[in-house]
Design an enzyme around this catalytic site. Structure first.
Site, PDB file in Angstrom:
ATOM      1  N   TYR A  73      12.015   3.759  -3.864  1.00  0.00           N
ATOM      2  CA  TYR A  73      11.248   4.970  -3.571  1.00  0.00           C
ATOM      3  C   TYR A  73      12.119   6.173  -3.897  1.00  0.00           C
ATOM      4  CZ  TYR A  73       7.808   2.296  -0.813  1.00  0.00           C
ATOM      5  OH  TYR A  73       6.835   1.434  -0.405  1.00  0.00           O
TER       6      TYR A  73
ATOM      7  N   ARG B 124      10.091   7.864   4.749  1.00  0.00           N
ATOM      8  CA  ARG B 124       9.792   9.231   5.184  1.00  0.00           C
ATOM      9  C   ARG B 124      10.565   9.600   6.456  1.00  0.00           C
ATOM     10  NH1 ARG B 124       3.398   9.303   5.071  1.00  0.00           N
ATOM     11  NH2 ARG B 124       3.784  11.248   6.203  1.00  0.00           N
TER      12      ARG B 124
ATOM     13  N   ASP C 117       0.451   5.474   1.394  1.00  0.00           N
ATOM     14  CA  ASP C 117      -0.389   6.327   2.235  1.00  0.00           C
ATOM     15  C   ASP C 117      -1.047   7.460   1.459  1.00  0.00           C
ATOM     16  OD1 ASP C 117      -0.099   5.009   4.600  1.00  0.00           O
ATOM     17  OD2 ASP C 117       1.634   6.179   5.271  1.00  0.00           O
TER      18      ASP C 117
ATOM     19  N   ARG D  34       0.830  -1.206   0.000  1.00  0.00           N
ATOM     20  CA  ARG D  34       0.000   0.000   0.000  1.00  0.00           C
ATOM     21  C   ARG D  34       0.866   1.258   0.000  1.00  0.00           C
ATOM     22  NH1 ARG D  34      -2.566  -0.863   6.017  1.00  0.00           N
ATOM     23  NH2 ARG D  34      -2.341  -3.063   5.564  1.00  0.00           N
TER      24      ARG D  34
END
Lengths: 250, 250
Positions: free
Chosen positions: A110, A198, A52, A50
């Protein structure tokens, strides 16, 4: 027949990837379109993982099963015609029946976009994280290299995460580059904890701003304590860039 | 006391600049904030001109009158705190009481962003116009120079426009440049008809694609007939870039 699709989405107006009772989700809009194509029979879609709310994807991977006999190019055109303008199918291919978009992932990449400019940019507010003040790119790069390899990343996992098992993960590549006014943090790994990228980026920003020294990364990792790391960088700068699979999955 | 403000906005989620009965407008959200600051007394804002739904601004100019005695920096902070995240005040200064944001305009500059890439970019869909196919930049530049000077621009005015008076306008500067994957058409002039920049750009795109020759521009202008020009380019590539005033207005 099992199909694998690479999809892109602008996460701005989604309540994240995964279907939930309230809120518009990427999985929700894709399943809705597929279900329509299958005359109302619900089609379930499985993703590599998933993302966010507010997080984007340029290379998310999904799989689903279908009995429709449609050539690849037509699948692509049909889906892109029916999907809303913030989701896009990049490619779609037939894969072996045992391909699994989540279980078979070998690596994920990422990228995080930091806007490093004199002033914020209204038109990129949903697509970059604007950082005020001077960032020391060399210090950020030096710090980033301490993340390489396998570590217990408990310090870089959201405190409210309910990850089962250990928190050892492997970063295979990490770079910090500047392109025009953007500082781009690129992280590849075999697996990621919740909010891991993050929190890594939030900590690298502290280092760039001179609030911490690059050498502190090793200590923060060793502490296995979320409170030792930096803030969680906001979602809008984050992109799921690429998902890689072992050869068998083509 | 009269104040002049330079404002920026992302036009994506506005029904244009000008207040209208239904729909969220730039003028509407600014007047709402100002009225709140003036304890409910309605404050009317005057802009250099309106912009359409989806059109952006980086240098729109407005004026309004106030009796509040607040230093400039505090005005800036107060407004930016209260305004939604798609409108931003860049600067705010006191001007003579007879300054008028619309009547005193000496020149305006618009820029139009064409995305000239192999594929469209999901994350810039609200901020550029993606054109498929090869664009001949030299031909576009050559064509653009025919617009310079004063002409009757009837061919480049929306057919449904209710402009009073003649349609002679003066273009003082026009350039076509490439920056990375963007082709940027920059147009400066003393006045513009409704949709004029977007029709100019639509016609330049035809020329870039080889559908028309650069020399045709003079004929299209001479025809004074909207049907002779190209399509109206879509709003999302257009930015009101700068509004200039004579010296008296600072």
């Amino acid at each position: 027949m099992r199909l694998k699709a690479i999809i892109r989405y602008d996460g701005t107006f989604f309540s994240g990837y995964q279907v939930q009772p309230n809120g518009r989700t990427v999985q929700g809009v894709i399943e809705k379109v597929l279900t329509k194509m299958h005359k109302g029979n619900h089609v379930r879609v499985t993703a590599s993982g998933r993302t966010d709310q507010g997080v984007h994807a340029v290379g998310q991977v999904i799989h689903f099963d279908t009995e429709l006999e449609i050539p690849s190019e037509n699948w692509l055109r049909a889906l892109n015609t029916m999907l809303p303008d913030d989701v896009e199918v990049v490619s779609i291919t037939e894969v072996p029946d045992d391909f699994h978009a989540r279980y078979d992932v070998s690596e994920k990449e990422y990228r995080y976009y930091i806007l490093h400019a004199q002033e914020k940019n209204l038109f990129r507010r949903h697509y970059t994280h604007f950082v005020e003040g001077e960032l020391d790119l060399d210090a950020m790069y030096e710090a980033s290299q301490h993340f390489l390899g396998s570590h217990d990343f408990s310090s870089f996992c959201a405190a409210n995460s309910n990850v089962k098992g250990d928190k050892v993960r492997t970063i295979t590549d990490i770079t910090v580059n500047q392109e025009e006014k953007d500082i781009i943090v690129r992280v590849r790994g075999t697996g990621f904890l919740y909010n891991m990228v993050r929190i890594i980026v939030g900590t690298l920003i502290d280092i760039g701003l001179g609030k911490r020294e690059p050498e502190e990364i090793s200590e923060i990792i060793a502490a296995q304590d979320r409170s030792k790391a930096g803030k969680t960088a906001p979602p809008q700068g984050l992109y799921l860039w690429e998902v890689s699979y072992d050869k068998k999955s083509g």
